[in-house]
Design a protein around this motif. Structure first.
Motif, PDB file in Angstrom:
ATOM      1  N   GLN A  61      59.798 -11.820  36.421  1.00  0.00           N
ATOM      2  CA  GLN A  61      59.600 -13.227  36.761  1.00  0.00           C
ATOM      3  C   GLN A  61      58.175 -13.372  37.275  1.00  0.00           C
ATOM      4  O   GLN A  61      57.747 -12.617  38.144  1.00  0.00           O
ATOM      5  CB  GLN A  61      60.573 -13.720  37.822  1.00  0.00           C
ATOM      6  N   LEU A  62      57.436 -14.316  36.695  1.00  0.00           N
ATOM      7  CA  LEU A  62      56.058 -14.538  37.127  1.00  0.00           C
ATOM      8  C   LEU A  62      55.926 -15.956  37.652  1.00  0.00           C
ATOM      9  O   LEU A  62      56.397 -16.906  37.013  1.00  0.00           O
ATOM     10  CB  LEU A  62      55.079 -14.333  35.963  1.00  0.00           C
ATOM     11  N   GLU A  63      55.276 -16.088  38.808  1.00  0.00           N
ATOM     12  CA  GLU A  63      54.965 -17.414  39.345  1.00  0.00           C
ATOM     13  C   GLU A  63      53.453 -17.603  39.224  1.00  0.00           C
ATOM     14  O   GLU A  63      52.689 -16.881  39.865  1.00  0.00           O
ATOM     15  CB  GLU A  63      55.416 -17.520  40.799  1.00  0.00           C
ATOM     16  N   VAL A  64      53.047 -18.524  38.373  1.00  0.00           N
ATOM     17  CA  VAL A  64      51.622 -18.729  38.089  1.00  0.00           C
ATOM     18  C   VAL A  64      51.205 -20.112  38.582  1.00  0.00           C
ATOM     19  O   VAL A  64      51.786 -21.128  38.168  1.00  0.00           O
ATOM     20  CB  VAL A  64      51.336 -18.603  36.577  1.00  0.00           C
ATOM     21  N   THR A  65      50.229 -20.138  39.462  1.00  0.00           N
ATOM     22  CA  THR A  65      49.716 -21.408  39.997  1.00  0.00           C
ATOM     23  C   THR A  65      48.553 -21.863  39.124  1.00  0.00           C
ATOM     24  O   THR A  65      47.604 -21.085  38.904  1.00  0.00           O
ATOM     25  CB  THR A  65      49.248 -21.206  41.452  1.00  0.00           C
ATOM     26  N   ILE A  66      48.657 -23.097  38.625  1.00  0.00           N
ATOM     27  CA  ILE A  66      47.653 -23.629  37.692  1.00  0.00           C
ATOM     28  C   ILE A  66      47.005 -24.866  38.304  1.00  0.00           C
ATOM     29  O   ILE A  66      47.698 -25.824  38.685  1.00  0.00           O
ATOM     30  CB  ILE A  66      48.311 -24.002  36.341  1.00  0.00           C
ATOM     31  N   ASP A  67      45.676 -24.822  38.406  1.00  0.00           N
ATOM     32  CA  ASP A  67      44.941 -25.926  39.038  1.00  0.00           C
ATOM     33  C   ASP A  67      44.650 -27.014  38.010  1.00  0.00           C
ATOM     34  O   ASP A  67      43.585 -27.023  37.370  1.00  0.00           O
ATOM     35  CB  ASP A  67      43.628 -25.386  39.638  1.00  0.00           C
TER      36      ASP A  67
END
Lengths: 83, 83
Positions: free
Chosen positions: B42-48
């Motif tokens: 599971q990956l949590e990727v924060t995208i601006d």
């Protein structure tokens, strides 16, 4: 029969070297809007029981005994009845 | 800012040696009701970005280009707006 879908993630305060590496790779592919990457595990465990309480109790137990390291990891799960 | 929560799992037809190992460990701890274990990431990727469409498009792209091996893995994701 129940399926426990368990998610194990690093605690916020713990550095995630894998996440840092993936972030670097995404940046080198041009995805510069990526600010942060955190990586965890997802486990799908099939439990042969007709009782939801037993499935829940067992899931708690094996998360604490084997699947999550309480010092650096958090875990959460959801139970699905399988027909 | 958006957070993409991505789940990458092995396709059903693919053997999961890690899952087999964890199943064996659970059995040796006495959890004999466990029938099957499948392990994924599971990956949590924060995208601006302020635009949901851009966040979705980028998530699709980096899943296909880097995070999931289309030969043996499936991916799914959900997008959360971060305040």
């Amino acid at each position: 029969m129940y399926k426990a879908i368990i998610t194990v993630t690093l605690k916020e305060s713990v550095l995630d070297p894998q996440g840092v590496a993936v972030k670097g790779s995404l940046h080198s592919l041009g995805f510069t809007t990526v600010q942060d990457v955190r990586i965890g595990k997802q486990l799908e465990v099939t439990i042969d029981t007709a009782e939801r309480e037993q499935a829940q109790q067992q899931t708690e137990e094996f998360c604490q005994k084997l699947l999550a390291n309480p010092v650096i990891e958090n875990y959460r799960y959801q139970l699905e009845e399988m027909n």
